[in-house]
Design a protein around this motif. Structure first.
Motif, PDB file in Angstrom:
ATOM      1  N   PHE A 146       1.248   1.987   9.521  1.00 46.29           N
ATOM      2  CA  PHE A 146       1.369   1.064   8.401  1.00 46.29           C
ATOM      3  C   PHE A 146       0.343   1.330   7.306  1.00 46.29           C
ATOM      4  O   PHE A 146       0.313   0.627   6.297  1.00 46.29           O
ATOM      5  N   SER A 147      -0.527   2.331   7.486  1.00 49.18           N
ATOM      6  CA  SER A 147      -1.554   2.598   6.480  1.00 49.18           C
ATOM      7  C   SER A 147      -0.927   3.032   5.158  1.00 49.18           C
ATOM      8  O   SER A 147      -1.442   2.681   4.090  1.00 49.18           O
ATOM      9  N   ASP A 148       0.162   3.780   5.204  1.00 52.93           N
ATOM     10  CA  ASP A 148       0.849   4.190   3.978  1.00 52.93           C
ATOM     11  C   ASP A 148       1.394   2.968   3.244  1.00 52.93           C
ATOM     12  O   ASP A 148       1.267   2.858   2.016  1.00 52.93           O
ATOM     13  N   ILE A 149       1.976   2.043   3.985  1.00 46.90           N
ATOM     14  CA  ILE A 149       2.553   0.847   3.381  1.00 46.90           C
ATOM     15  C   ILE A 149       1.433  -0.007   2.761  1.00 46.90           C
ATOM     16  O   ILE A 149       1.575  -0.540   1.651  1.00 46.90           O
ATOM     17  N   GLU A 150       0.319  -0.132   3.477  1.00 51.77           N
ATOM     18  CA  GLU A 150      -0.823  -0.897   2.937  1.00 51.77           C
ATOM     19  C   GLU A 150      -1.325  -0.273   1.658  1.00 51.77           C
ATOM     20  O   GLU A 150      -1.667  -0.996   0.696  1.00 51.77           O
ATOM     21  N   ALA A 151      -1.395   1.061   1.591  1.00 52.63           N
ATOM     22  CA  ALA A 151      -1.877   1.720   0.384  1.00 52.63           C
ATOM     23  C   ALA A 151      -0.943   1.470  -0.790  1.00 52.63           C
ATOM     24  O   ALA A 151      -1.399   1.235  -1.918  1.00 52.63           O
ATOM     25  N   ILE A 152       0.337   1.455  -0.555  1.00 51.97           N
ATOM     26  CA  ILE A 152       1.306   1.189  -1.621  1.00 51.97           C
ATOM     27  C   ILE A 152       1.168  -0.242  -2.115  1.00 51.97           C
ATOM     28  O   ILE A 152       1.174  -0.521  -3.315  1.00 51.97           O
ATOM     29  N   LEU A 153       1.012  -1.175  -1.181  1.00 49.53           N
ATOM     30  CA  LEU A 153       0.869  -2.579  -1.566  1.00 49.53           C
ATOM     31  C   LEU A 153      -0.419  -2.805  -2.341  1.00 49.53           C
ATOM     32  O   LEU A 153      -0.437  -3.559  -3.338  1.00 49.53           O
ATOM     33  N   LYS A 154      -1.503  -2.161  -1.956  1.00 53.72           N
ATOM     34  CA  LYS A 154      -2.765  -2.291  -2.679  1.00 53.72           C
ATOM     35  C   LYS A 154      -2.656  -1.690  -4.085  1.00 53.72           C
ATOM     36  O   LYS A 154      -3.228  -2.225  -5.035  1.00 53.72           O
ATOM     37  N   LYS A 155      -1.936  -0.606  -4.209  1.00 49.41           N
ATOM     38  CA  LYS A 155      -1.747   0.056  -5.487  1.00 49.41           C
ATOM     39  C   LYS A 155      -1.046  -0.880  -6.481  1.00 49.41           C
ATOM     40  O   LYS A 155      -1.366  -0.917  -7.662  1.00 49.41           O
ATOM     41  N   HIS A 156      -0.109  -1.644  -6.000  1.00 47.77           N
ATOM     42  CA  HIS A 156       0.650  -2.561  -6.855  1.00 47.77           C
ATOM     43  C   HIS A 156      -0.002  -3.940  -6.956  1.00 47.77           C
ATOM     44  O   HIS A 156       0.547  -4.831  -7.599  1.00 47.77           O
ATOM     45  N   GLY A 157      -1.106  -4.112  -6.303  1.00 42.22           N
ATOM     46  CA  GLY A 157      -1.843  -5.352  -6.391  1.00 42.22           C
ATOM     47  C   GLY A 157      -1.281  -6.479  -5.549  1.00 42.22           C
ATOM     48  O   GLY A 157      -1.455  -7.649  -5.863  1.00 42.22           O
ATOM     49  N   ILE A 158      -0.630  -6.168  -4.492  1.00 43.70           N
ATOM     50  CA  ILE A 158      -0.036  -7.194  -3.628  1.00 43.70           C
ATOM     51  C   ILE A 158      -0.910  -7.366  -2.405  1.00 43.70           C
ATOM     52  O   ILE A 158      -1.382  -6.506  -1.786  1.00 43.70           O
TER      53      ILE A 158
END
Length: 158
Positions: A146-158
């Motif tokens: 899930f680290s990839d998903i977390e990085a994407i969510l952090k990138k979009h500010g979620i």
């Protein structure tokens, strides 16, 4: 006429050899020799010898053989060039089909996960080495998926 005489003489000689072989009690070999000896007489009686002799002395027949040889040479040359270029007809067809079906650029399929979150040169540097991260993902623990998903969510500010 000469060809028929020669074929008859060859057949007679072969039958004589077959008789001597049969006298030596080698019946299977004698039968085989007799079968081969009868072939020239059979060719004379069917007219094949006359037909071949007629073909051998006509210039138009030799011209036809020359055209067939030229055709074969051209065909083999094109095959050799096609093989040397490394692409066959099926490969070219598949490449055309892939070119038509491709909706996005080949680089767009790479994940754009950068370390700093910027969309600058760090993104292209992270996108290039694709072979090694696959091995790391396979060896990673289930919680790291899930680290990839977390990085994407952090990138979009979620």
């Amino acid at each position: 006429m000469l060809a028929e005489t020669i074929c008859s003489a060859v057949s007679a000689a072969g039958l004589g050899i077959a008789a001597v072989t049969a006298y030596r009690k080698r019946f299977l070999t004698a039968t085989r020799i007799a079968a081969y000896s009868l072939v020239p007489v059979g060719l004379v009686l069917t007219g094949v010898v006359e037909w071949v002799a007629g073909i051998a002395f006509k210039p138009s027949v030799w011209l036809g053989f020359g055209v067939l040889g030229l055709s074969w040479l051209l065909f083999m040359t094109t095959r050799a060039i096609e093989r040397r270029s490394g692409s066959t007809r099926a490969e070219r067809k598949a490449a055309r089909a892939a070119g038509r079906n491709e909706a996005v650029a080949p680089g767009a399929s790479a994940p754009s996960l950068g370390a700093g979150g910027g969309a600058g040169p760090a993104v292209t540097a992270a996108a290039e080495p694709q072979a090694k991260p696959k091995k790391k993902q396979e060896a990673a623990a289930p919680g790291d998926d899930f680290s990839d998903i977390e990085a994407i969510l952090k990138k979009h500010g979620i």
